[in-house]
Design an enzyme around this catalytic site. Structure first.
Site, short mmCIF file in Angstrom:
data_model
loop_
_atom_site.label_atom_id
_atom_site.label_comp_id
_atom_site.label_asym_id
_atom_site.label_seq_id
_atom_site.Cartn_x
_atom_site.Cartn_y
_atom_site.Cartn_z
N LYS A 1 0.81 -1.23 0.00
CA LYS A 1 0.00 0.00 0.00
C LYS A 1 0.84 1.27 0.00
O LYS A 1 0.33 2.35 -0.31
CB LYS A 1 -0.99 -0.01 1.17
N LYS B 1 -5.48 -10.59 -5.78
CA LYS B 1 -6.76 -10.74 -5.07
C LYS B 1 -7.79 -9.70 -5.51
O LYS B 1 -7.43 -8.58 -5.89
CB LYS B 1 -6.54 -10.67 -3.55
N LYS C 1 -11.22 -3.82 -3.60
CA LYS C 1 -12.04 -2.63 -3.87
C LYS C 1 -11.19 -1.49 -4.38
O LYS C 1 -11.70 -0.54 -4.95
CB LYS C 1 -12.82 -2.23 -2.63
#
Ligand code: ATP
Ligand code: LTN
Length: 329
Positions: free
Chosen positions: A113, A195, A198
């Protein structure tokens, strides 16, 4: 030993079938066998990345409505909002002082991230796993149902708790991650090697719980497939394997039975039926969700009751931890 479940999900934007099958659906199954279950809307985790205040508030209600629509029973479980219990941030600080930079630097989620923007992500994003450890340890959770991506965070929780117990005496129960086979990692429909997420660039990556029947059909139709043919689960066929996992979750059928049912059939037939199965599966959840979301007063009451139910446990844990460390008078 008493079985206590804790899990949480962030109220940030879309909830997709990866979240649903990987996490929420398992919680509903587990709440019936547990002595006590605690399910949390982790709004403090959500603010580790920028959030619009109005949207965040709305998303907290939406997430609560979804938990209930999925079958979380507020009589059996405590359902609450993380920021309503100050003990989460309090314990998080106490644990931060007993966690090393090295441990947090090894967290793959943080690495992913913060990639290419190391200096501009928040310090909260770096400390995120410690807040998660506090969530789990506050309630003496024995079992933590999560998707595969959160396993490393639960392992960190175990390490921090074991080290704390060894240093200060028995304060924490050591939790175990619970990760289910077919739903541990639902992969992106447009890229079965990553994966479902969102934060994906395209909404064709995921099926949101709120997607209409037409959207579901169109996204499944567009989902990438592998070369070759045959509806079989195989590590060389990540795309079709992922679609088989989704089919298994939505029907309760075993992978073997699905393979048998579609033996000799093509990707097109399978995809069409998968879309139908998913639409039928999600419809009652969507109806319940829309109904529950209309009554915010009732929702607020459920969340406040949940928070009151667990207040004593959280306060007792923080008191004993502070006492063990030697804080206060
Ligand atoms: P992002 O993709 O932006 O990282 P997210 O979709 O992972 O967000 P979270 O709120 O971080 O959403 O995850 C909530 C729960 O859903 C966690 O238990 C997580 O492990 C699980 N989960 C998320 N994505 C998947 C997936 N693709 N397959 C299975 N479980 C998943
Ligand atoms: N980090 C988790 C959400 C989460 C959680 C928890 C899960 C916060 N606290 C405690 C299990 C137990 C995520 O899904 N992103």
């Amino acid at each position: 030993m008493k079985k206590t479940i804790f899990s949480g999900i962030q109220p940030s934007g879309v909830v997709h079938i990866g979240n649903y099958f990987g996490a929420i659906k398992q919680w509903v199954e587990m709440q019936n066998e547990a002595d006590f279950s605690v399910f949390c809307i982790v709004d403090l985790h959500a603010i580790t990345v920028p959030q619009d205040p109005t949207e965040l508030k709305e998303n907290i209600y939406k997430m609560a409505a979804l938990y209930l629509a999925a079958g979380i029973d507020p009589q059996k479980s405590a359902l609450f909002v993380q920021s309503s219990r100050p003990e989460h941030t309090e314990l998080s600080w106490l644990l931060n002082c007993n966690t090393t930079m090295g441990e947090l630097n090894r967290m793959t989620q943080f690495k992913e991230k913060s990639e290419s923007k190391k200096d501009s992500v928040s310090a909260g994003l770096f400390n995120y796993p410690v807040l998660m450890a506090a969530d789990i340890l506050l309630y003496g959770a024995t079992h933590v149902p999560v998707g595969e991506d959160q396993k490393q965070h639960v392992e960190l929780t175990r390490d921090v708790a074991e080290r704390f117990n060894a240093k200060y005496g028995q304060c924490f129960t050591i939790p175990e991650p619970i990760i289910k086979n077919t739903s541990a990692r639902i992969m992106g429909l447009d890229n079965p090697l990553k994966k479902m997420s969102k934060s994906a660039a395209s909404s064709n990556n995921y099926i949101a719980i709120s997607d209409s029947a037409d959207e579901i059909s169109s996204k499944i139709k567009k989902a990438v497939t592998d070369s070759g043919q045959g509806i079989t689960k195989d590590k060389d066929k990540p795309a079709i394997s992922n679609l088989i996992n989704i089919y298994a979750e939505a029907t309760g059928m075993s992978v073997e039975d699905i393979e048998k049912k579609y033996s000799g059939k093509g990707y097109g037939d399978f995809k069409k039926e998968l879309a139908d199965v998913l639409i039928a599966y999600l419809e009652p959840i969507q109806n319940e969700y829309n109904r529950i979301l209309q009554d915010k007063t009732a929702l607020t009451q459920i969340l406040t009751d949940g928070s009151s139910k667990i207040a004593g446990i959280a306060q007792a844990t923080v008191s004993s931890v502070k006492e063990a460390i030697g804080l206060g008078l």
